[in-house]
Design an enzyme around this catalytic site. Sequence first.
Site, PDB file in Angstrom:
ATOM      1  N   ARG A  70       7.574  -6.721  14.865  1.00 53.75           N
ATOM      2  CA  ARG A  70       6.499  -6.525  13.889  1.00 53.75           C
ATOM      3  C   ARG A  70       5.296  -7.435  14.163  1.00 53.75           C
ATOM      4  NH1 ARG A  70       7.224  -4.034   8.493  1.00 53.75           N
ATOM      5  NH2 ARG A  70       5.092  -3.942   7.797  1.00 53.75           N
ATOM      6  N   HIS A 114      -5.336   1.756  -4.058  1.00 53.53           N
ATOM      7  CA  HIS A 114      -3.958   1.870  -4.555  1.00 53.53           C
ATOM      8  C   HIS A 114      -3.920   2.863  -5.719  1.00 53.53           C
ATOM      9  CE1 HIS A 114       0.139   0.648  -5.319  1.00 53.53           C
ATOM     10  NE2 HIS A 114      -0.168   0.571  -6.605  1.00 53.53           N
ATOM     11  N   ALA A 147      -2.189 -11.819   1.198  1.00 53.94           N
ATOM     12  CA  ALA A 147      -0.852 -11.900   1.803  1.00 53.94           C
ATOM     13  C   ALA A 147       0.233 -11.255   0.944  1.00 53.94           C
ATOM     14  CB  ALA A 147      -0.506 -13.359   2.082  1.00 53.94           C
TER      15      ALA A 147
HETATM   16  C1  GAR Z   1      -3.614   7.457  -1.721  1.00 54.26           C
HETATM   17  O1  GAR Z   1      -3.252   7.831  -3.027  1.00 54.26           O
HETATM   18  C2  GAR Z   1      -3.539   5.957  -1.559  1.00 54.26           C
HETATM   19  O2  GAR Z   1      -3.923   5.241  -2.679  1.00 54.26           O
HETATM   20  C3  GAR Z   1      -2.070   5.781  -1.306  1.00 54.26           C
HETATM   21  O3  GAR Z   1      -1.763   6.794  -0.395  1.00 54.26           O
HETATM   22  C4  GAR Z   1      -2.570   7.932  -0.706  1.00 54.26           C
HETATM   23  C5  GAR Z   1      -3.202   8.439   0.567  1.00 54.26           C
HETATM   24  O4  GAR Z   1      -3.628   9.744   0.424  1.00 54.26           O
HETATM   25  N1  GAR Z   1      -1.784   4.480  -0.806  1.00 54.26           N
HETATM   26  C6  GAR Z   1      -0.719   3.778  -1.163  1.00 54.26           C
HETATM   27  O5  GAR Z   1       0.130   4.210  -1.928  1.00 54.26           O
HETATM   28  C7  GAR Z   1      -0.616   2.415  -0.538  1.00 54.26           C
HETATM   29  N2  GAR Z   1       0.353   1.623  -1.252  1.00 54.26           N
HETATM   30  P1  GAR Z   1      -4.316  10.523   1.621  1.00 54.26           P
HETATM   31  O6  GAR Z   1      -3.431  10.387   2.843  1.00 54.26           O
HETATM   32  O7  GAR Z   1      -4.422  11.944   1.127  1.00 54.26           O
HETATM   33  O8  GAR Z   1      -5.666   9.895   1.840  1.00 54.26           O
END
Ligand code: GAR
EC number: 2.1.2.2
Length: 201
Positions: A70, A114, A147
Amino acid sequence: MTTPHQPAASARLNVVVLVSGTGSLLQAILDGQDERYGVVKVVADVPCQGIERAQAAGIATEVVEMGADRAEWNKRLVAAVDSAQPDVVVSAGFMKILGKDFLARFEGRTINTHPALLPAFKGAHGVRDALAYGAKVTGSTVHFVDAGVDTGAIIAQEPVRVLPGDDEASLHERIKVVERELIVAVLRATRVKGEELSIQL
Ligand code: GAR
């Protein structure tokens, strides 16, 4: 050795977007480009539709797949992003946690969108968790990446009502409608001040 990137305060903002999936937020970011910001590169951790959207828009792309190590992946990710000299890095549906090498280089200039009203429902299942909890209102948060997991300073938020009969997909889609507007508004309102970002919404 890398040197700090110091763009002109009035310049168009150079944005690198990190994606892992569908990339509908990326599409909104691409469609929202104007004299205030432009996407210079899209980086993903897996081959995905987001990469295809970027290619269709003629934007540079790179897929940096994680192997067993990682820390080594983080270094390759830093190099992939750094090569585009971004002012801002946007994590838009990027489903990996950014490690310390990444933050050492880009903390303060990396923002995440988010699908919940932080500090509620952090993590990879923000929509599912809000629904399971029985929340009546959830929403979207744009925040700085630090972080922790979804713990960085909040830049902007918008609520979304949970409707009777909502499932994860229907609620997530309504949240994404709000997320798309919010992330574009944030990028248009972002300027570089020295090593820091100034975001005037
Ligand atoms: C969005 O809802 C974003 O906030 C979420 O993934 C989706 C991406 O949608 N992100 C997370 O959950 C990060 N923890 P997309 O691929 O259609 O742009």
